[in-house]
Each structure stands twice: as structure tokens, then as C-alpha cells.
Design a protein around this motif. Structure first.
Motif, PDB file in Angstrom:
ATOM      1  N   VAL A  20      53.298  42.858 -14.083  1.00 57.77           N
ATOM      2  CA  VAL A  20      53.412  44.071 -14.907  1.00 57.77           C
ATOM      3  C   VAL A  20      52.028  44.682 -15.114  1.00 57.77           C
ATOM      4  O   VAL A  20      51.842  45.898 -14.987  1.00 57.77           O
ATOM      5  N   PHE A  21      51.033  43.848 -15.416  1.00 56.60           N
ATOM      6  CA  PHE A  21      49.662  44.337 -15.591  1.00 56.60           C
ATOM      7  C   PHE A  21      49.151  45.009 -14.312  1.00 56.60           C
ATOM      8  O   PHE A  21      48.582  46.098 -14.344  1.00 56.60           O
ATOM      9  N   LEU A  22      49.352  44.377 -13.161  1.00 61.22           N
ATOM     10  CA  LEU A  22      48.915  44.956 -11.893  1.00 61.22           C
ATOM     11  C   LEU A  22      49.630  46.276 -11.600  1.00 61.22           C
ATOM     12  O   LEU A  22      49.025  47.226 -11.087  1.00 61.22           O
ATOM     13  N   ALA A  23      50.919  46.355 -11.923  1.00 65.75           N
ATOM     14  CA  ALA A  23      51.658  47.602 -11.715  1.00 65.75           C
ATOM     15  C   ALA A  23      51.071  48.723 -12.576  1.00 65.75           C
ATOM     16  O   ALA A  23      50.930  49.866 -12.120  1.00 65.75           O
ATOM     17  N   LEU A  24      50.705  48.420 -13.813  1.00 70.74           N
ATOM     18  CA  LEU A  24      50.089  49.424 -14.691  1.00 70.74           C
ATOM     19  C   LEU A  24      48.725  49.864 -14.165  1.00 70.74           C
ATOM     20  O   LEU A  24      48.377  51.048 -14.225  1.00 70.74           O
ATOM     21  N   VAL A  25      47.954  48.927 -13.631  1.00 72.95           N
ATOM     22  CA  VAL A  25      46.641  49.269 -13.069  1.00 72.95           C
ATOM     23  C   VAL A  25      46.807  50.169 -11.849  1.00 72.95           C
ATOM     24  O   VAL A  25      46.122  51.184 -11.712  1.00 72.95           O
ATOM     25  N   VAL A  26      47.753  49.824 -10.965  1.00 75.55           N
ATOM     26  CA  VAL A  26      47.984  50.638  -9.764  1.00 75.55           C
ATOM     27  C   VAL A  26      48.461  52.032 -10.165  1.00 75.55           C
ATOM     28  O   VAL A  26      48.022  53.035  -9.595  1.00 75.55           O
ATOM     29  N   ARG A  27      49.327  52.122 -11.145  1.00 73.39           N
ATOM     30  CA  ARG A  27      49.811  53.431 -11.615  1.00 73.39           C
ATOM     31  C   ARG A  27      48.667  54.270 -12.166  1.00 73.39           C
ATOM     32  O   ARG A  27      48.566  55.473 -11.878  1.00 73.39           O
TER      33      ARG A  27
END
Length: 150
Positions: A20-27
Motif C-alpha cells: 500500500v505504501f509503495l502504491a501511494l509513492v508510485v501514485r
């Protein structure tokens, strides 16, 4: 419930939290790249205003094809002179006939005291006139449409 099951659930929750953290960073990175891509490059404005182009509607005596597009920079010179940014080989076009430039209020067409004049949307212009996307420019037998592509 054994200790091993609790540890397994905790590990799975930690892995899910990392994803979830990585998805937020990529977004966030994607949005930043989109915003950076909308900033202007040298002579070309991009974003809400669009990419300025001139599309040939009637080629006249020029070698251009109908529908051919020229990407504009500020300023862009049109005329019979081969050193112009867009040379227009027409007997009714002056050597340095028209200048397209972007000012603080958007793109403008500036007739350079041409002998036969310039028409924008069928109206002969004197000096500078503001251009809207879809405006038709006429220089002699050459006609082109000013377009701001999104």
C-alpha cells in the motif's frame, strides 16, 4: 490459535502495508511527472493551453500536403523567404509576411506590412490579432488552421 499463525498473519499484514505504501509513492510520483510534463519546453507551451500547431487546409503553390501540421514555437515566421520557419512559396505572399508569437495573453498573428495582407477567419488584419484554436489564416492562396492540441 498458535503463536506461528499469529506471526504469519503479522507478516502478511506488514507485507500488505508495504505494498500500500509503495502504491501511494508510485501514485505521487506519477502525479508529479504529469505536472512536470505540463510545464513549457523551449518555445512550446503545453498543458491547459495545448501544443500550438498550424495545419494546412489549402496548400496553394506550396509543396505542403493538406492536413500537414507544423509545430509552432514563439516566434514563428511565415513568408516567401526560404529562411522563414514555414516558407510559403506563393506569388501573393511577401518575403516576411506573418509572424506567429505567444504573448502574455496567448498566441497572436502579426501581419508584417505584407503587400497583399493576411486574413484571419476571413477578416483582413492590420498589426496583431489574438488567435483562438480553430482560427483560419490566409496568406495568398495558402490557408492553414491554428490549433492548440491537448
Amino acid at each position: 490459535m498458535s503463536f506461528a499463525v499469529v506471526v504469519l498473519i503479522a507478516r502478511l499484514a506488514l507485507v500488505a502495508a508495504i505494498y500500500v505504501f509503495l502504491a501511494l509513492v508510485v501514485r505521487a510520483l506519477y502525479r508529479d511527472l504529469q505536472a512536470a510534463g505540463q510545464q513549457s519546453g523551449p518555445g512550446i507551451r503545453v498543458g491547459a493551453r495545448g501544443v500550438p500547431q498550424l495545419r494546412v487546409l489549402a496548400a496553394g503553390n506550396t509543396p505542403y500536403a493538406v492536413g500537414q501540421a507544423f509545430r509552432l514555437h514563439s516566434p514563428t515566421m511565415l513568408g516567401r523567404d526560404p529562411r522563414c520557419d514555414i516558407p510559403v512559396e506563393d506569388d501573393f505572399v511577401s518575403g516576411k509576411h506573418l509572424r506567429l508569437l505567444q504573448g502574455s495573453r496567448g498566441w497572436q498573428a502579426q501581419d508584417l506590412n505584407s503587400t497583399n495582407g493576411t486574413r484571419v477567419d476571413g477578416v483582413r488584419i492590420k498589426g496583431s490579432v489574438a488567435l483562438q484554436s480553430g482560427a483560419v489564416l490566409e496568406l495568398g492562396r495558402f490557408r492553414a488552421c491554428f490549433v492548440l492540441e491537448q
